[in-house]
Design a protein around this motif. Structure first.
Motif, PDB file in Angstrom:
ATOM      1  N   UNK A 115       0.844  -1.199   0.000  1.00 55.91           N
ATOM      2  CA  UNK A 115       0.000   0.000   0.000  1.00 55.91           C
ATOM      3  C   UNK A 115       0.884   1.255   0.000  1.00 55.91           C
ATOM      4  N   UNK A 116       1.953   1.227   0.791  1.00 57.45           N
ATOM      5  CA  UNK A 116       2.890   2.352   0.807  1.00 57.45           C
ATOM      6  C   UNK A 116       3.557   2.519  -0.563  1.00 57.45           C
ATOM      7  N   UNK A 117       3.919   1.412  -1.203  1.00 57.43           N
ATOM      8  CA  UNK A 117       4.496   1.487  -2.543  1.00 57.43           C
ATOM      9  C   UNK A 117       3.516   2.116  -3.525  1.00 57.43           C
ATOM     10  N   UNK A 137      12.145   8.668  -4.361  1.00 54.96           N
ATOM     11  CA  UNK A 137      12.786   7.503  -4.981  1.00 54.96           C
ATOM     12  C   UNK A 137      13.614   6.719  -3.967  1.00 54.96           C
ATOM     13  N   UNK A 138      14.300   7.441  -3.087  1.00 50.22           N
ATOM     14  CA  UNK A 138      15.116   6.775  -2.075  1.00 50.22           C
ATOM     15  C   UNK A 138      14.236   5.946  -1.133  1.00 50.22           C
ATOM     16  N   UNK A 139      13.145   6.530  -0.701  1.00 54.29           N
ATOM     17  CA  UNK A 139      12.250   5.813   0.207  1.00 54.29           C
ATOM     18  C   UNK A 139      11.567   4.654  -0.517  1.00 54.29           C
ATOM     19  N   UNK A 140      11.187   4.888  -1.755  1.00 59.19           N
ATOM     20  CA  UNK A 140      10.584   3.822  -2.559  1.00 59.19           C
ATOM     21  C   UNK A 140      11.535   2.641  -2.658  1.00 59.19           C
ATOM     22  N   UNK A 141      12.813   2.934  -2.877  1.00 56.01           N
ATOM     23  CA  UNK A 141      13.822   1.881  -2.978  1.00 56.01           C
ATOM     24  C   UNK A 141      13.937   1.094  -1.686  1.00 56.01           C
ATOM     25  N   UNK A 142      13.896   1.800  -0.550  1.00 57.07           N
ATOM     26  CA  UNK A 142      14.016   1.126   0.756  1.00 57.07           C
ATOM     27  C   UNK A 142      12.806   0.237   1.038  1.00 57.07           C
TER      28      UNK A 142
END
Length: 277
Positions: A115-117, A137-142
């Motif tokens: 859901x966060x993605x 993008x950084x948070x998405x990657x994590x």
């Protein structure tokens, strides 16, 4: 010096439930109580009586008339196939019963991560939030890396901490997107609007995050550019409403509401089959 390519956002289809690639996890792992949404009680970890040997629902085409409208509202955001095919390598709880308990525990964790993605991916598609795209993008990657972790890691993951990391960026995205509404955005965050009469309401760019809109009359309302994250739209009337570019609106929210052919919905979402023509 050339820039390194940005990490790709998840494909939109990967963030929608694919029942054909799942071991019926929502039909087993999740509990439900006999109510207007479900025709029977079912505890967590017990397969629904309608689940077939092929992990398909035996009454999928007639869920609503059979008293299972709650099933038509639910979407796992692709967590089911991720847990089934990636975390547990395509080996089902029927083939390996010893994995069942952990699989059922991991599924809701994965659902929250997916859901966060879904929200982060949408934020990256918003030109108004371009100044935040690097951080997003950084948070998405994590978060993506977390979804690829082991079953043990996922079972013990502190999802609240992950949400706490993501939420400030989503709030900043919301503010930037809603600022383009052209009017002073209204705040209805977390408001109790149960059954509220909001017919033709001017809610363009409004903050409706977490608002309780169950059975609210939103027919003809302007909800364009409104932040809909977590808004409860169960049985809300969206007939003729304008949800153009509504922010963080999901398919389960639309599925829970009522609408018609005149309801304007964002691209990428589907008009629910039970809506009136």
């Amino acid at each position: 010096m050339p820039h390194s390519p940005a990490p790709a956002s998840p494909d939109s289809t990967a963030l929608r439930g694919d029942c054909g690639s799942c071991f019926g996890l929502c039909c087993v792992a999740l509990p439900f109580a006999k109510s207007a949404d479900f025709a029977m009680n079912k505890p967590s970890g017990t397969p629904c009586r309608n689940l077939g040997d092929d992990f398909r629902c035996g009454i999928h085409e007639k869920l609503r008339p059979s008293g299972f409208s709650g099933c038509t509202v639910y979407d796992c955001f692709g967590a089911g196939q991720q847990v089934s095919q990636v975390t547990f390598g395509g080996v089902s709880w029927r083939e390996a019963p010893e994995t069942a308990r952990q699989m059922y525990e991991v599924f809701p964790v994965m659902r929250q991560l997916h859901e966060l993605l879904r929200y982060l991916t949408e934020a990256l598609e918003r030109d108004a939030a371009r100044s935040l795209h690097g951080e997003l993008r950084k948070v998405l990657s994590r978060v993506t890396a977390l979804t690829e972790g082991t079953a043990d890691a996922l079972e013990t993951l502190d999802v609240a901490a992950v949400r706490a990391e993501v939420n400030p960026l989503l709030l900043k995205t919301s503010a930037l997107v809603r600022s383009r509404a052209g009017t002073k955005p209204k705040s209805r965050r977390g408001a109790d609007l149960l059954g509220a009469r909001l017919r033709s309401a001017k809610l363009r760019g409004a903050d409706l995050r977490g608002a309780l809109l169950i059975a609210a009359d939103l027919s003809g309302a302007d909800l364009s550019l409104a932040d809909m994250i977590g808004a409860d739209l169960r049985d809300a009337d969206l007939s003729g409403a304008d949800l153009t570019d509504a922010l963080f609106l999901t398919q389960p929210q639309l599925n829970a509401a009522r609408g018609d052919a005149a309801t304007r919905i964002p691209p990428g979402l589907e008009r629910p089959g039970h809506w009136s023509a």
